[in-house]
Design a protein around this motif. Structure first.
Motif, PDB file in Angstrom:
ATOM      1  N   LEU A  45       1.069  -1.194   0.106  1.00  0.00           N
ATOM      2  CA  LEU A  45       0.044   0.134   0.012  1.00  0.00           C
ATOM      3  C   LEU A  45       0.621   1.437  -0.179  1.00  0.00           C
ATOM      4  O   LEU A  45       0.434   2.111  -0.555  1.00  0.00           O
ATOM      5  CB  LEU A  45      -0.896   0.118   1.059  1.00  0.00           C
ATOM      6  N   ILE A  46       2.051   1.147   0.669  1.00  0.00           N
ATOM      7  CA  ILE A  46       2.875   2.406   0.686  1.00  0.00           C
ATOM      8  C   ILE A  46       3.357   2.967  -0.654  1.00  0.00           C
ATOM      9  O   ILE A  46       3.571   3.993  -1.021  1.00  0.00           O
ATOM     10  CB  ILE A  46       3.920   1.942   1.875  1.00  0.00           C
ATOM     11  N   ASN A  51       4.570   7.023  -4.621  1.00  0.00           N
ATOM     12  CA  ASN A  51       4.368   7.274  -6.035  1.00  0.00           C
ATOM     13  C   ASN A  51       3.510   8.685  -6.412  1.00  0.00           C
ATOM     14  O   ASN A  51       3.849   9.524  -7.282  1.00  0.00           O
ATOM     15  CB  ASN A  51       4.006   6.234  -7.058  1.00  0.00           C
ATOM     16  N   ALA A  52       2.474   8.941  -5.504  1.00  0.00           N
ATOM     17  CA  ALA A  52       1.721  10.171  -5.622  1.00  0.00           C
ATOM     18  C   ALA A  52       2.369  11.232  -4.895  1.00  0.00           C
ATOM     19  O   ALA A  52       1.833  12.542  -5.001  1.00  0.00           O
ATOM     20  CB  ALA A  52       0.426   9.675  -5.058  1.00  0.00           C
ATOM     21  N   GLY A  53       3.427  11.006  -4.324  1.00  0.00           N
ATOM     22  CA  GLY A  53       4.040  12.281  -3.546  1.00  0.00           C
ATOM     23  C   GLY A  53       3.506  12.517  -2.244  1.00  0.00           C
ATOM     24  O   GLY A  53       3.511  13.420  -1.491  1.00  0.00           O
ATOM     25  N   SER A  68       4.759  13.810   3.126  1.00  0.00           N
ATOM     26  CA  SER A  68       5.472  14.676   2.268  1.00  0.00           C
ATOM     27  C   SER A  68       4.988  16.028   2.288  1.00  0.00           C
ATOM     28  O   SER A  68       5.420  17.202   2.062  1.00  0.00           O
ATOM     29  CB  SER A  68       5.371  14.325   0.709  1.00  0.00           C
ATOM     30  N   LYS A  69       3.627  16.224   2.891  1.00  0.00           N
ATOM     31  CA  LYS A  69       2.934  17.460   2.926  1.00  0.00           C
ATOM     32  C   LYS A  69       2.562  17.446   4.676  1.00  0.00           C
ATOM     33  O   LYS A  69       2.530  16.552   5.234  1.00  0.00           O
ATOM     34  CB  LYS A  69       1.641  17.459   2.166  1.00  0.00           C
ATOM     35  N   ASN A  70       2.111  18.554   4.947  1.00  0.00           N
ATOM     36  CA  ASN A  70       1.519  18.814   6.212  1.00  0.00           C
ATOM     37  C   ASN A  70       0.470  18.132   6.018  1.00  0.00           C
ATOM     38  O   ASN A  70      -0.450  18.181   5.158  1.00  0.00           O
ATOM     39  CB  ASN A  70       1.280  20.304   6.274  1.00  0.00           C
ATOM     40  N   LEU A  82      -6.870   7.415  -4.330  1.00  0.00           N
ATOM     41  CA  LEU A  82      -5.625   6.928  -4.832  1.00  0.00           C
ATOM     42  C   LEU A  82      -5.503   5.226  -4.694  1.00  0.00           C
ATOM     43  O   LEU A  82      -5.145   4.403  -5.591  1.00  0.00           O
ATOM     44  CB  LEU A  82      -4.373   7.417  -3.950  1.00  0.00           C
ATOM     45  N   LEU A  83      -6.136   4.686  -3.598  1.00  0.00           N
ATOM     46  CA  LEU A  83      -6.083   3.320  -3.248  1.00  0.00           C
ATOM     47  C   LEU A  83      -7.274   2.549  -3.779  1.00  0.00           C
ATOM     48  O   LEU A  83      -7.028   1.406  -3.999  1.00  0.00           O
ATOM     49  CB  LEU A  83      -5.628   3.208  -1.775  1.00  0.00           C
ATOM     50  N   GLU A  84      -8.350   3.429  -3.774  1.00  0.00           N
ATOM     51  CA  GLU A  84      -9.597   2.528  -4.249  1.00  0.00           C
ATOM     52  C   GLU A  84     -10.068   2.592  -5.666  1.00  0.00           C
ATOM     53  O   GLU A  84     -10.970   2.290  -6.204  1.00  0.00           O
ATOM     54  CB  GLU A  84     -10.590   3.083  -3.244  1.00  0.00           C
ATOM     55  N   GLY A  85      -9.780   4.138  -6.109  1.00  0.00           N
ATOM     56  CA  GLY A  85     -10.251   4.429  -7.349  1.00  0.00           C
ATOM     57  C   GLY A  85     -11.387   5.419  -7.208  1.00  0.00           C
ATOM     58  O   GLY A  85     -11.543   5.947  -6.150  1.00  0.00           O
TER      59      GLY A  85
END
Length: 139
Positions: A45-46, A51-53, A68-70, A82-85
């Motif tokens: 899952l990671i 890959n999506a940042g 990567s973000k707050n 991202l994970l389910e569509g």
């Protein structure tokens, strides 16, 4: 719409990283042990999250993953999509009865609005009777 283990466990990973935001890397092993999950499954899952940042990997003996973000800038909607569509309670077409199609669109939009307005920061700060060790997700 039923969110699979991919979405639920992916959200769990992100919430754990959100709790530790700014504290350094967190290993998937520690997340897996804390929540009683398969480390191997979390590794699968990671990859899309990286890959999506949304997360960065840190190598080395004390490595792991960091956001990567707050946490205020990441929404549950981003993670779930991202994970389910795409978010959709049912498949529908233009040939469907207009009243039913309107209902499905309104349900889809309501679910999307909740997910898109719920930040990781909100999720990690949520307290249910003082407990937030294990997360339960209800939509």
């Amino acid at each position: 719409m039923k969110i699979s283990t991919k979405g639920r466990y992916g959200l769990t990973i992100m919430m754990e990283l959100g709790v530790r935001y700014g504290e350094g890397p967190t290993s998937l092993k520690s997340i897996a042990e804390k929540h009683g999950l398969s480390e191997h499954y979390l590794e699968q899952l990671i990859a899309p999250l990286r890959n999506a940042g949304l997360v960065k990997s840190i190598r080395g003996a004390y490595g792991g993953y960091v956001l990567s973000k707050n946490p205020e800038d990441v929404t549950a909607g981003e993670i779930i999509r991202l994970l389910e569509g795409p978010i959709s309670p049912v498949d529908f077409t233009e040939e469907d009865d207009p009243a039913k199609r309107d209902l499905w669109v309104r349900i889809r939009d309501a679910i999307a609005a909740v997910l898109d307005s719920t930040t990781l920061s909100y999720l990690v700060s949520y307290k249910d009777e003082g407990k937030n060790e294990n997360y339960m997700f209800y939509i």
